[in-house]
Scaffold this active site. Structure first.
Site, mmCIF file in Angstrom:
data_model
loop_
_atom_site.group_PDB
_atom_site.id
_atom_site.type_symbol
_atom_site.label_atom_id
_atom_site.label_comp_id
_atom_site.label_asym_id
_atom_site.label_seq_id
_atom_site.Cartn_x
_atom_site.Cartn_y
_atom_site.Cartn_z
ATOM 1 N N TYR A 293 -90.616 1.872 1.061
ATOM 2 C CA TYR A 293 -91.310 0.599 0.813
ATOM 3 C C TYR A 293 -90.826 -0.539 1.720
ATOM 4 O O TYR A 293 -91.312 -1.661 1.625
ATOM 5 C CB TYR A 293 -91.219 0.226 -0.665
ATOM 6 C CG TYR A 293 -92.109 1.072 -1.565
ATOM 7 C CD1 TYR A 293 -92.990 2.017 -1.038
ATOM 8 C CD2 TYR A 293 -92.080 0.923 -2.951
ATOM 9 C CE1 TYR A 293 -93.804 2.789 -1.864
ATOM 10 C CE2 TYR A 293 -92.899 1.681 -3.783
ATOM 11 C CZ TYR A 293 -93.757 2.613 -3.229
ATOM 12 O OH TYR A 293 -94.566 3.366 -4.066
ATOM 13 N N GLY B 126 -86.451 1.887 1.163
ATOM 14 C CA GLY B 126 -86.710 3.094 1.950
ATOM 15 C C GLY B 126 -88.168 3.103 2.386
ATOM 16 O O GLY B 126 -88.590 2.296 3.226
ATOM 17 N N ASP C 196 -86.711 9.480 -5.336
ATOM 18 C CA ASP C 196 -87.637 10.192 -6.219
ATOM 19 C C ASP C 196 -87.519 11.707 -6.008
ATOM 20 O O ASP C 196 -87.455 12.495 -6.972
ATOM 21 C CB ASP C 196 -89.054 9.707 -5.865
ATOM 22 C CG ASP C 196 -90.019 9.738 -7.029
ATOM 23 O OD1 ASP C 196 -89.635 10.207 -8.103
ATOM 24 O OD2 ASP C 196 -91.170 9.300 -6.839
ATOM 25 N N ASP D 172 -74.961 9.714 -3.961
ATOM 26 C CA ASP D 172 -76.297 10.233 -4.249
ATOM 27 C C ASP D 172 -76.631 9.878 -5.692
ATOM 28 O O ASP D 172 -75.923 10.290 -6.613
ATOM 29 C CB ASP D 172 -76.273 11.759 -4.052
ATOM 30 C CG ASP D 172 -77.636 12.395 -4.268
ATOM 31 O OD1 ASP D 172 -78.523 11.766 -4.890
ATOM 32 O OD2 ASP D 172 -77.809 13.544 -3.824
HETATM 33 N N1 APR Z 1 -79.348 8.438 -3.565
HETATM 34 C C1 APR Z 1 -79.212 7.102 -3.364
HETATM 35 N N2 APR Z 1 -79.996 6.409 -2.509
HETATM 36 C C2 APR Z 1 -80.931 7.109 -1.827
HETATM 37 C C3 APR Z 1 -81.127 8.503 -1.969
HETATM 38 C C4 APR Z 1 -80.276 9.176 -2.889
HETATM 39 N N3 APR Z 1 -80.387 10.485 -3.116
HETATM 40 N N4 APR Z 1 -82.138 8.874 -1.155
HETATM 41 C C5 APR Z 1 -82.553 7.774 -0.513
HETATM 42 N N5 APR Z 1 -81.822 6.704 -0.896
HETATM 43 C C6 APR Z 1 -81.939 5.287 -0.482
HETATM 44 C C7 APR Z 1 -82.744 5.005 0.757
HETATM 45 O O1 APR Z 1 -81.909 5.070 1.889
HETATM 46 C C8 APR Z 1 -83.256 3.589 0.498
HETATM 47 O O2 APR Z 1 -82.321 2.616 0.918
HETATM 48 O O3 APR Z 1 -82.637 4.610 -1.524
HETATM 49 C C9 APR Z 1 -83.352 3.489 -1.012
HETATM 50 C C10 APR Z 1 -84.765 3.515 -1.569
HETATM 51 O O4 APR Z 1 -85.553 4.392 -0.795
HETATM 52 P P1 APR Z 1 -86.784 5.237 -1.372
HETATM 53 O O5 APR Z 1 -86.295 6.361 -2.194
HETATM 54 O O6 APR Z 1 -87.677 5.547 -0.233
HETATM 55 O O7 APR Z 1 -87.511 4.202 -2.409
HETATM 56 P P2 APR Z 1 -88.563 2.999 -2.155
HETATM 57 O O8 APR Z 1 -88.350 2.302 -0.868
HETATM 58 O O9 APR Z 1 -88.517 2.199 -3.421
HETATM 59 O O10 APR Z 1 -89.951 3.737 -2.029
HETATM 60 C C11 APR Z 1 -90.538 4.351 -3.140
HETATM 61 O O11 APR Z 1 -90.922 6.388 -1.965
HETATM 62 O O12 APR Z 1 -90.201 8.538 -2.455
HETATM 63 C C12 APR Z 1 -91.248 7.629 -2.573
HETATM 64 O O13 APR Z 1 -92.269 8.285 -4.623
HETATM 65 C C13 APR Z 1 -91.533 7.268 -4.012
HETATM 66 O O14 APR Z 1 -93.609 6.328 -3.361
HETATM 67 C C14 APR Z 1 -92.300 6.018 -3.782
HETATM 68 C C15 APR Z 1 -91.572 5.353 -2.662
#
Ligand code: APR
Length: 189
Positions: A135, A133, A46, A22
């Site tokens: 995106y 994730g 986030d 995490d």
């Molecule tokens: N620790 C590590 N990795 C994580 C965690 C965590 N706590 N939570 C999720 N992930 C992974 C997801 O599985 C994914 O592979 O991080 C990767 C990125 O996912 P997102 O957090 O959805 O980021 P992103 O795809 O860049 O999207 C950004 O999502 O939460 C919103 O505000 C943010 O609008 C923005 C968008």
């Protein structure tokens, strides 16, 4: 190279590491947040960072960066109650099929984050897999772009000392470890 703790390699004097975990729990100088252009908070990475760090992070980013953060850019704040010292907020691209500037923007998000890390005198940084994730950037392509950008930066600058990718599950970890093995063998071959 590969162990229960993950995979660790040396690149130009720095350590590059892949772990499952995490991002919000990492005890590094910097944890990188996968933010949006408004720095408005969200789910995924986030959500975990703002939940763990508390409201101080959002208060600071609202005050310092009222116009948010463009895609491919990065800004820094304190880390509130997290174990890290700082949060670098960066914005990766939304995947739109790969015909746009996604790859360039994803590489820029990693590069600008690393520049902000070293400008602030930090020697260790933990990254999530940006854009994979909400995106929807395909994992294998994102892993290759992330790792090749970070490896090139470490070779150019010799900094920071330690970069850790924190992958959320086995399949994310596996995409990154395959990409890292490929990139290292490209270098040798
Ligand atoms: N620790 C590590 N990795 C994580 C965690 C965590 N706590 N939570 C999720 N992930 C992974 C997801 O599985 C994914 O592979 O991080 C990767 C990125 O996912 P997102 O957090 O959805 O980021 P992103 O795809 O860049 O999207 C950004 O999502 O939460 C919103 O505000 C943010 O609008 C923005 C968008």
């Amino acid at each position: 190279m590969q162990s229960a703790e993950g995979m660790k390699v040396r690149i130009a004097g720095s350590t590059l590491e892949l772990v499952i975990g995490d991002i919000a729990l990492q005890k590094m100088d910097v944890v990188v947040n996968a933010a949006n252009n408004q720095l408005a908070g969200g789910g995924g990475v986030d959500g975990a960072i703002h939940r763990g760090g508390g409201p101080a992070i959002m208060e600071e980013t609202r005050q310092k960066y009222p116009r948010g953060c463009p895609t491919g850019e990065a800004v820094i704040s304190g880390a509130g109650q997290l174990a890290a010292r700082y949060v670098v907020h960066t914005v990766g691209p939304v995947w739109g099929g790969g015909q746009g500037r996604e790859e360039e923007q994803l590489a820029s998000a990693y590069r600008r984050s690393l520049e902000v890390v070293i400008e602030n005198g930090c020697s260790s940084a933990a990254f999530p897999s940006l854009s994979t994730g909400a995106y929807r950037y395909p994992f294998d392509l994102a892993a290759r772009c992330a790792l090749s950008t970070v490896m090139a930066f470490l070779k150019e600058t010799g900094k920071p000392e330690w970069v850790r990718f924190v992958l959320f599950d086995e399949s994310a970890y596996s995409a990154f470890s395959v990409a890292l093995t490929d990139l290292l063998s490209d270098e040798i071959g």
